[in-house]
Design a protein around this motif. Structure first.
Motif, PDB file in Angstrom:
ATOM      1  N   PHE A 245      39.193  22.293  24.780  1.00 36.45           N
ATOM      2  CA  PHE A 245      37.751  22.334  23.813  1.00 36.45           C
ATOM      3  C   PHE A 245      37.590  21.194  24.428  1.00 36.45           C
ATOM      4  CE2 PHE A 245      35.303  21.358  20.539  1.00 36.45           C
ATOM      5  CZ  PHE A 245      34.251  22.265  20.323  1.00 36.45           C
ATOM      6  N   GLN A 246      38.033  19.682  24.106  1.00 37.25           N
ATOM      7  CA  GLN A 246      37.515  18.581  24.523  1.00 37.25           C
ATOM      8  C   GLN A 246      36.864  18.251  26.116  1.00 37.25           C
ATOM      9  OE1 GLN A 246      40.642  16.669  23.686  1.00 37.25           O
ATOM     10  NE2 GLN A 246      40.274  15.666  21.455  1.00 37.25           N
ATOM     11  N   LEU A 247      37.515  18.907  26.988  1.00 34.11           N
ATOM     12  CA  LEU A 247      36.838  18.969  28.681  1.00 34.11           C
ATOM     13  C   LEU A 247      35.533  19.782  28.169  1.00 34.11           C
ATOM     14  CD1 LEU A 247      37.598  18.259  31.362  1.00 34.11           C
ATOM     15  CD2 LEU A 247      38.809  20.566  31.767  1.00 34.11           C
TER      16      LEU A 247
ATOM     17  N   GLU B 117      47.313  32.550  22.104  1.00 31.92           N
ATOM     18  CA  GLU B 117      46.797  32.059  20.643  1.00 31.92           C
ATOM     19  C   GLU B 117      46.188  31.522  21.206  1.00 31.92           C
ATOM     20  OE1 GLU B 117      47.728  31.034  16.857  1.00 31.92           O
ATOM     21  OE2 GLU B 117      47.827  32.667  17.855  1.00 31.92           O
ATOM     22  N   MET B 118      46.474  30.925  22.629  1.00 36.65           N
ATOM     23  CA  MET B 118      45.388  28.996  22.810  1.00 36.65           C
ATOM     24  C   MET B 118      44.141  29.664  22.846  1.00 36.65           C
ATOM     25  SD  MET B 118      44.844  28.008  26.624  1.00 36.65           S
ATOM     26  CE  MET B 118      44.183  28.811  27.481  1.00 36.65           C
ATOM     27  N   VAL B 119      43.448  31.315  23.430  1.00 42.81           N
ATOM     28  CA  VAL B 119      41.862  31.547  23.282  1.00 42.81           C
ATOM     29  C   VAL B 119      41.523  31.223  21.685  1.00 42.81           C
ATOM     30  CG1 VAL B 119      40.582  33.637  23.678  1.00 42.81           C
ATOM     31  CG2 VAL B 119      42.300  33.069  25.239  1.00 42.81           C
ATOM     32  N   LYS B 120      42.540  31.866  21.483  1.00 41.86           N
ATOM     33  CA  LYS B 120      42.025  32.080  19.036  1.00 41.86           C
ATOM     34  C   LYS B 120      41.991  30.534  18.780  1.00 41.86           C
ATOM     35  CE  LYS B 120      44.872  34.791  16.927  1.00 41.86           C
ATOM     36  NZ  LYS B 120      46.371  35.164  16.687  1.00 41.86           N
ATOM     37  N   GLU B 121      42.895  30.184  19.407  1.00 40.45           N
ATOM     38  CA  GLU B 121      42.306  28.252  18.737  1.00 40.45           C
ATOM     39  C   GLU B 121      41.110  27.914  19.794  1.00 40.45           C
ATOM     40  OE1 GLU B 121      44.002  26.701  16.248  1.00 40.45           O
ATOM     41  OE2 GLU B 121      45.483  28.574  16.454  1.00 40.45           O
ATOM     42  N   TYR B 122      41.096  28.023  20.621  1.00 41.16           N
ATOM     43  CA  TYR B 122      39.884  27.749  20.907  1.00 41.16           C
ATOM     44  C   TYR B 122      38.454  27.964  20.311  1.00 41.16           C
ATOM     45  CZ  TYR B 122      36.018  26.628  24.921  1.00 41.16           C
ATOM     46  OH  TYR B 122      35.210  25.887  25.455  1.00 41.16           O
ATOM     47  N   ARG B 123      38.414  29.524  19.447  1.00 44.21           N
ATOM     48  CA  ARG B 123      37.768  29.901  19.634  1.00 44.21           C
ATOM     49  C   ARG B 123      37.151  29.280  18.406  1.00 44.21           C
ATOM     50  NH1 ARG B 123      40.129  35.242  18.683  1.00 44.21           N
ATOM     51  NH2 ARG B 123      39.271  35.606  21.658  1.00 44.21           N
TER      52      ARG B 123
ATOM     53  N   GLN C 111      34.670  32.931  28.986  1.00 41.93           N
ATOM     54  CA  GLN C 111      35.831  33.022  30.872  1.00 41.93           C
ATOM     55  C   GLN C 111      37.310  33.385  29.588  1.00 41.93           C
ATOM     56  OE1 GLN C 111      35.611  30.277  33.478  1.00 41.93           O
ATOM     57  NE2 GLN C 111      33.235  30.696  33.681  1.00 41.93           N
ATOM     58  N   LEU C 112      37.042  32.374  28.690  1.00 41.42           N
ATOM     59  CA  LEU C 112      38.060  32.541  28.114  1.00 41.42           C
ATOM     60  C   LEU C 112      38.725  34.233  27.387  1.00 41.42           C
ATOM     61  CD1 LEU C 112      38.909  28.737  26.397  1.00 41.42           C
ATOM     62  CD2 LEU C 112      40.136  29.901  28.676  1.00 41.42           C
ATOM     63  N   GLN C 113      37.703  33.910  26.596  1.00 42.16           N
ATOM     64  CA  GLN C 113      37.600  35.775  26.116  1.00 42.16           C
ATOM     65  C   GLN C 113      38.027  37.300  27.307  1.00 42.16           C
ATOM     66  OE1 GLN C 113      36.937  36.741  23.048  1.00 42.16           O
ATOM     67  NE2 GLN C 113      37.783  38.521  23.394  1.00 42.16           N
ATOM     68  N   ILE C 114      37.026  36.929  28.597  1.00 43.35           N
ATOM     69  CA  ILE C 114      38.030  36.991  29.958  1.00 43.35           C
ATOM     70  C   ILE C 114      39.014  37.593  29.742  1.00 43.35           C
ATOM     71  CG2 ILE C 114      37.474  37.856  32.038  1.00 43.35           C
ATOM     72  CD1 ILE C 114      34.532  37.014  31.697  1.00 43.35           C
ATOM     73  N   VAL C 115      40.126  36.542  29.542  1.00 37.00           N
ATOM     74  CA  VAL C 115      41.828  36.300  29.855  1.00 37.00           C
ATOM     75  C   VAL C 115      41.873  36.851  29.225  1.00 37.00           C
ATOM     76  CG1 VAL C 115      43.444  34.740  30.204  1.00 37.00           C
ATOM     77  CG2 VAL C 115      41.204  34.088  31.630  1.00 37.00           C
ATOM     78  N   GLU C 116      41.887  36.700  27.836  1.00 37.26           N
ATOM     79  CA  GLU C 116      42.045  37.621  27.079  1.00 37.26           C
ATOM     80  C   GLU C 116      42.122  38.778  26.965  1.00 37.26           C
ATOM     81  OE1 GLU C 116      42.868  36.655  21.615  1.00 37.26           O
ATOM     82  OE2 GLU C 116      40.536  36.667  22.508  1.00 37.26           O
TER      83      GLU C 116
ATOM     84  N   ALA D  32      49.884  25.528  22.401  1.00 38.44           N
ATOM     85  CA  ALA D  32      48.894  26.255  21.667  1.00 38.44           C
ATOM     86  C   ALA D  32      47.404  25.577  21.328  1.00 38.44           C
ATOM     87  CB  ALA D  32      48.742  28.078  21.093  1.00 38.44           C
ATOM     88  N   LYS D  33      47.743  25.011  20.469  1.00 39.64           N
ATOM     89  CA  LYS D  33      46.602  24.281  19.541  1.00 39.64           C
ATOM     90  C   LYS D  33      46.708  23.167  20.478  1.00 39.64           C
ATOM     91  CE  LYS D  33      47.254  25.194  15.061  1.00 39.64           C
ATOM     92  NZ  LYS D  33      47.103  24.514  13.276  1.00 39.64           N
TER      93      LYS D  33
END
Length: 181
Positions: A15-17, A91-97, A30-35, A7-8
């Protein structure tokens, strides 16, 4: 590789993108919407992990469900689906946040209190504690916990600041027991 590590990696790549495209906030929204979609409809995960549903049908379903989102976010969800890692989306969204907050100088904090905190109280706590953890501000979520009796307990990452009355009483209790022996 463990799911949190995977996930990280996905979060870091995304995040880099987003940083390159100067879309950190938009991507986070947008990731929040997915989550939220996955959280509100647990059946979605069942459908996307069901072995009898073809990958093409799953992709079509995801594309339709997230059609309003950017191609980058859609592609990421589809990539997770193709690689049988869709279960790490939260978990990916949490890591992005976390990564986005690091860049902004923001930390997530959980404040436990006997009653719900007002906006002014949250702001005061943020101002008082943000500098202690090297941040500009805190995103505060408030959890009401009547067992504290009074005061607050604050969790920022792996740090806990406990100013609750129940904690102070426990300390006094332990001190009395230690002197009694």
């Amino acid at each position: 590789m463990s799911q949190p590590a995977v996930a990280k990696r996905y979060a870091l790549a995304l995040f880099q993108l987003a940083t390159e495209k100067q879309m950190i906030d938009e991507m986070q929204d947008q990731l929040q919407i997915v989550e939220e979609v996955f959280a509100k409809t647990p059946e979605l995960m069942d459908v996307l992990t069901h072995p009898k549903i073809t990958i093409e049908r799953k992709k079509q379903f995801v594309s339709e469900a997230f059609a309003e989102l950017s191609p980058t976010v859609q592609h990421t969800v589809l990539l997770l689906l193709e690689r049988h890692r869709i279960q790490i989306v939260s978990e990916m969204v949490k890591e992005y946040r976390f990564l986005a907050n690091e860049v902004r100088g923001v930390a997530d904090a959980t404040v436990y209190s006997v009653k719900p905190l007002s906006a002014d109280e949250k702001r005061a706590i943020s101002q008082s504690f943000a500098s202690k953890v090297g941040k500009h501000t805190l995103n505060i979520s408030n959890i009401v916990d009547k067992s504290l009796i009074g005061g607050v307990k604050l969790r920022i990452g792996n740090r806990i600041y406990d100013g609750s009355i129940s904690s102070k009483l426990e300390t006094i209790h332990r001190g009395l027991l230690a002197h009694r022996s």
